[in-house]
Design an enzyme around this catalytic site. Sequence first.
Site, PDB file in Angstrom:
ATOM      1  N   ILE A 233       0.943  -1.185  -0.106  1.00  0.00           N
ATOM      2  CA  ILE A 233       0.023   0.169   0.225  1.00  0.00           C
ATOM      3  C   ILE A 233       0.753   1.181   0.009  1.00  0.00           C
ATOM      4  CG2 ILE A 233      -1.924   1.160   0.990  1.00  0.00           C
ATOM      5  CD1 ILE A 233      -2.364  -1.713   0.042  1.00  0.00           C
TER       6      ILE A 233
ATOM      7  N   GLY B   3       2.519   3.933  12.208  1.00  0.00           N
ATOM      8  CA  GLY B   3       1.494   4.622  12.843  1.00  0.00           C
ATOM      9  C   GLY B   3       2.099   6.267  12.424  1.00  0.00           C
TER      10      GLY B   3
ATOM     11  N   CYS C 257       6.712  11.302   7.629  1.00  0.00           N
ATOM     12  CA  CYS C 257       6.005  11.083   8.784  1.00  0.00           C
ATOM     13  C   CYS C 257       6.919  11.326  10.191  1.00  0.00           C
ATOM     14  CB  CYS C 257       5.361   9.806   8.846  1.00  0.00           C
ATOM     15  SG  CYS C 257       6.530   8.486   8.734  1.00  0.00           S
TER      16      CYS C 257
ATOM     17  N   GLU D 295       0.032  16.111  14.289  1.00  0.00           N
ATOM     18  CA  GLU D 295       0.897  15.799  13.218  1.00  0.00           C
ATOM     19  C   GLU D 295       0.386  16.836  12.083  1.00  0.00           C
ATOM     20  OE1 GLU D 295       2.798  12.373  10.911  1.00  0.00           O
ATOM     21  OE2 GLU D 295       0.912  12.119  11.219  1.00  0.00           O
TER      22      GLU D 295
ATOM     23  N   LEU E 108       8.429   2.961   8.662  1.00  0.00           N
ATOM     24  CA  LEU E 108       9.075   2.995   9.702  1.00  0.00           C
ATOM     25  C   LEU E 108       8.164   2.509  10.745  1.00  0.00           C
ATOM     26  CD1 LEU E 108      10.535   6.665   9.561  1.00  0.00           C
ATOM     27  CD2 LEU E 108      11.430   4.530   8.636  1.00  0.00           C
TER      28      LEU E 108
END
Length: 458
Positions: free
Chosen positions: A114, A217, A250, A340, A419
């Site tokens: 993905i 995440g 991220c 974030e 990660l």
Amino acid sequence: MNLDKDLASIQEMRDAVQKSKEAQKTFMTFSQEKIDSIVKAVADAAYKKSTELAKLAVEETGMGIAEHKELKNIVGSKNVYESIKDEKTIGVLNNDTENKIQKIAYPFGVIAGIIPTTNPTSTAMFKVLISLKSGNGLVVSPHPRAKKSTVETLKICNEAAVSAGAPEGLIGWIGEPSMEATTQLMHHNDVDLILSTGGGSLVQAAYSSGKPAYGVGPGNVPVYVEESADVKDAIKKIVESKTFDNGTICATEQAVVVDESIKQDAINELKSHGAYFLNDSEKNIVGNFITRGNGQVNPAIVGKNAMTIAEMSGIDVPKGTSVLIAEETEIGKNVPFSIEILGPVLGLYTVANKDEAKETCTNLLNIGGRGHSFSIHSTDDQVIQAFGEAMPVSRVLVNTLASIGAVGGTTNLDPSLTLGCGGYGGNISGDNITARHLINIKTIAQHTQDIDVPKVTN
């Protein structure tokens, strides 16, 4: 019409999985040397197209900076290859004759990949390389808003692989992706592992599929500028990191936590690097815009530069503004500058001591970045060690750019575009995911000692 498109997307996915499954049966019989030659050919081809694919990704998605995406592509191709090229992933890994234990690697089979809209080309290169290196097939579901650049990357990789001897169909993709096709891909009987990089819902779906899965995440990375830090160097790196590809990695810093004793020095340095500090009114306006007033990040600002975000929000900032900063004291999912934001927007928190810094950083991680990464600038080894042990993260980045450092660009971490967040983040691994995570290992254990089995009397 929508139904027809969904059905076509699902059929395309099924065809790709079937072809990859058949191709992988042949591919897994190849020697380590033959597979390595194919992997090298793919890495070289992807690397040569780094510039072209970076431009295509920016043109298609409207996110990021082409020159920065080119660097990501280099990490995703050349750097990843250099890190895995000498690793043994096929056949006998170790033969311990003394203990009569032999370790043998075997692949999962077909991997579902993905791909996110923020890093569509570099992530595709990376997943192809680590999948092939470990003897697996790969079927990719691109993000719908990045399908052109992702598929073009996969075509380049596939052509190089087939030319080097890989079986046709080993690398597959959904050219017209849909959410239903992606969901069915993850549940397909012939998919053996899921490698998911993307939004929280997709990662959750991967872990809920009933199959082995590597997902990641959110980041929400706090960076602590401790009083012993070289403030000038620290702030320069933080701004460079936050503006790298307009904040779309991220692991990019999301909030600056600074000791009160060096706060003014830090603010002066931030301003010297083009940071614009929002006043109370502007903070409210920008905060409501970037989170749509409901704690949900506005997708329109992802990967945009600071001046564009300011203009979209309806405020004026000086030409050349690099980062928008708001001083903040509160932390929560409904506090815009504490969550974030995949763009050059930062919250600034002031702390009186190291205990308060630990509490602030931990609270920031707990609302959305738990398990991912933490950044610290300090010259005090004891402080670095203490924070490294205390933070609920999988990687601690010291005196470097968190964004590029986390993916292995400025550190010796394994180069990776996926990660892991480990147990802190509900992931199976906290590593930078690479080829060795995509193999299984079977063990042959021979008899080495006799034992007396107690006899049972009736």
